[in-house]
Each structure stands twice: as C-alpha cells, then as structure tokens.
Design a protein around this motif. Sequence first.
Motif, short mmCIF file in Angstrom:
data_model
loop_
_atom_site.label_atom_id
_atom_site.label_comp_id
_atom_site.label_asym_id
_atom_site.label_seq_id
_atom_site.Cartn_x
_atom_site.Cartn_y
_atom_site.Cartn_z
N GLU A 41 104.98 137.49 -2.96
CA GLU A 41 104.05 136.49 -3.51
C GLU A 41 104.65 135.09 -3.34
O GLU A 41 105.84 134.87 -3.59
N GLY A 42 103.84 134.16 -2.93
CA GLY A 42 104.33 132.80 -2.73
C GLY A 42 104.98 132.57 -1.38
O GLY A 42 105.47 131.46 -1.11
N GLY A 43 104.99 133.59 -0.50
CA GLY A 43 105.58 133.44 0.82
C GLY A 43 104.82 132.45 1.69
O GLY A 43 103.60 132.32 1.56
N VAL A 44 105.53 131.76 2.56
CA VAL A 44 104.93 130.79 3.49
C VAL A 44 105.41 131.11 4.90
O VAL A 44 106.59 131.39 5.12
N ARG A 45 104.50 131.04 5.86
CA ARG A 45 104.87 131.29 7.25
C ARG A 45 105.35 129.99 7.89
O ARG A 45 104.63 129.00 7.92
N ARG A 46 106.59 130.03 8.41
CA ARG A 46 107.20 128.84 8.99
C ARG A 46 107.32 128.97 10.51
O ARG A 46 107.48 130.07 11.04
N CYS A 47 107.30 127.83 11.20
CA CYS A 47 107.47 127.78 12.66
C CYS A 47 108.81 128.41 13.05
O CYS A 47 109.83 128.17 12.39
N VAL A 48 108.81 129.21 14.12
CA VAL A 48 110.02 129.91 14.56
C VAL A 48 110.88 129.06 15.49
O VAL A 48 111.95 129.49 15.92
N GLY A 49 110.43 127.84 15.84
CA GLY A 49 111.21 126.98 16.72
C GLY A 49 110.98 127.30 18.19
O GLY A 49 110.06 128.04 18.55
N ALA A 50 111.85 126.76 19.05
CA ALA A 50 111.67 126.93 20.50
C ALA A 50 113.00 127.06 21.21
O ALA A 50 113.97 126.40 20.86
N ARG A 51 113.04 127.94 22.21
CA ARG A 51 114.21 128.12 23.07
C ARG A 51 115.49 128.35 22.29
O ARG A 51 116.56 127.83 22.61
N GLY A 52 115.40 129.13 21.21
CA GLY A 52 116.58 129.47 20.42
C GLY A 52 116.97 128.44 19.38
O GLY A 52 117.96 128.63 18.67
N ASN A 53 116.23 127.36 19.28
CA ASN A 53 116.51 126.32 18.28
C ASN A 53 115.47 126.36 17.17
O ASN A 53 114.28 126.56 17.43
N GLY A 54 115.90 126.17 15.93
CA GLY A 54 114.99 126.18 14.80
C GLY A 54 114.06 124.97 14.82
O GLY A 54 114.38 123.93 15.42
N CYS A 55 112.93 125.08 14.16
CA CYS A 55 112.00 123.96 14.05
C CYS A 55 112.63 122.89 13.16
O CYS A 55 113.03 123.19 12.03
N PRO A 56 112.75 121.65 13.65
CA PRO A 56 113.43 120.60 12.86
C PRO A 56 112.74 120.26 11.55
O PRO A 56 113.39 119.79 10.62
N VAL A 57 111.43 120.52 11.46
CA VAL A 57 110.72 120.17 10.22
C VAL A 57 110.27 121.42 9.44
O VAL A 57 109.61 121.31 8.42
N ARG A 58 110.63 122.61 9.95
CA ARG A 58 110.24 123.88 9.32
C ARG A 58 108.74 123.86 8.96
O ARG A 58 108.33 124.13 7.84
N ALA A 59 107.94 123.52 9.96
CA ALA A 59 106.50 123.34 9.76
C ALA A 59 105.81 124.63 9.36
O ALA A 59 106.19 125.72 9.80
N ASP A 60 104.78 124.52 8.52
CA ASP A 60 103.92 125.66 8.23
C ASP A 60 103.09 125.96 9.47
O ASP A 60 102.69 125.05 10.20
#
Length: 290
Positions: A41-60
């Motif tokens: 409950e309360g989970g949010v789906r975050r961007c997985v990033g690109a080319r092995g690097n995390g998303c800098p803004v952890r976007a929804d």
Amino acid sequence: MAHEWKCTGLRWSSDGPVLVWDGGRRSALPWGKRVAFAVHEGGVRRCVGARGNGCPVRADVSRRSTGARCEECARLDRAHSVAADTIADDPRPYRVYLAWFGPGMVKVGITAVERGSARLLEQGAVCFSWLGTGPLMAARRTEELLRAALKVPDRIPYAEKRAVRSALPTGEEERAVEVRELHARALGLPAWPESLQLAECRVVDHVTVFGLDRAPVAFGEVVELAPGGAVSGELVAAAGPDLHLAVEGRGVVVLDTRLMAGWELVPSDVPGGRLTFPVREFRSEQEGLF
C-alpha cells in the motif's frame, strides 16, 4: 517488514525463463513454479533509468508503461539502441530473421550473431528462420528492402501477439508455412546487398520451449500493477516477456513482466491463488484485432 525486490526483467537462458532482480539476483522459472508477489500500500512506480544509470529525478512513471522510463531516460536509452538505427559503426556481424507470431503475423528483424536466438525468445516468436548474415548496414538495408518490396513490418505489438497465442495451428509444419513462403519470396528480390550471405530456410519452432503445447488457454492479461494489489499463480507457460499463470478459481492470466519494473515488490504469502491487479479479458476470436 517484508524485504522489497526490484525486478529488472525476464531473460531467457538455455534452461528457460529467468527473472532478474536488482543486484543481479536471478529466479529460475521452471514450469509449475508458484509466482507470488504484491505491491505494498502506498507504493509508487519510479523510472528505472537508462543504460545502467538511475533516473536523476526518480520520476514517477505510468503504471501501464512497459518501458518504465520517464521521457528523458527513454530518449537516452533509445539513442544507444541498435533497433533505433542510431548506431552505424558496430563492427559485429548481424543476422536478418523472419519471425512468425500467429496467422498473418510475420516480421523482419536483425540481431547480433553473438546473441544466437535469444532475441527471438525475448520477442515471443512462435517460430523463425534466418534469412542472411552480414555487416550491420547490409542487414539494415535488407530489412528495409523487405519492408518496402514485400510490406513486411519490423514491429508487431505485444498485445496482438498474446491475443492470438491461444489459437495457434497445432502442427509445426502449419506454423512454418508463412515463414517458408516469405523466405522464398525474399530470396527472389533483386538489389540484395552484396555483403549479405544468404541463409537457407530452416524454421525453428518455439511452441514446446514456451510451454504453449500443453498450457490451458489464457482468459486475459494483467494491464497494470497497483498499490495493495497482488498475484499468486502457477507458471504454466512463458513467451517473450510474458508469464502465463494459472490462478486458482480464475484460470490462466498473462502477466507482462515489463509491468513489474519500477515497483518495489514484496513476497505474497497468501496461500492458494490470488489475483487483485486489473485484468483485461481477451475478446472472443480476437474480434477487436482484425
């Protein structure tokens, strides 16, 4: 609190499908294995990033996105993709293939020779044949030749692939007919790139590999994961990124594992079958597709 896992995708090994998790952990998926997880409950789906690097803004990101990337990360990922035709100097040899997913569904594509048939398994190709081998640009020109001269697409939506899986011809020869016919027509075309070495038609069938020869017909597909939702079912088949799960009291549902990316998942310890994620039922006789 239960340990949370982040899925990075489904891979195909010589032993069958495998779920891969953050940190490199792998879960083998033999037929009959129970697949059970939930989104807290309360989970949010975050961007997985690109080319092995995390998303800098952890976007929804959208619950229904199969890419699980924000717009900027999707652009970066695409910019380094062979499929996007943005890489011209790759020295590796490539193969051109014809893949069949169901009646009237044949596509042309390319894959690096070193990958073997992994690309075909990842796409859920029911059967396929190699068409030729050569440098990347020669493979690209051949792909374009087939699109222009024979109107063969280079993409088929996954929704269409999975919707016809339950109505495939039962015999290997029947499933191979369209690939054989298209292969012969393709070899008869003029203007083949000189550096492409042609391959004779040898159709490889994946129905048994995918478990589709014995799996019950699926009634529908999971359309999204959602906070508080869960699934628990027995694996009866898998094709491409899709798991076919037999859920007690419901029947077989198809779960596209790409929908799992970006979520923090927890084990589901509810006994028996369970399915509380939203599901779209397949229309009878695929009336909505053709």
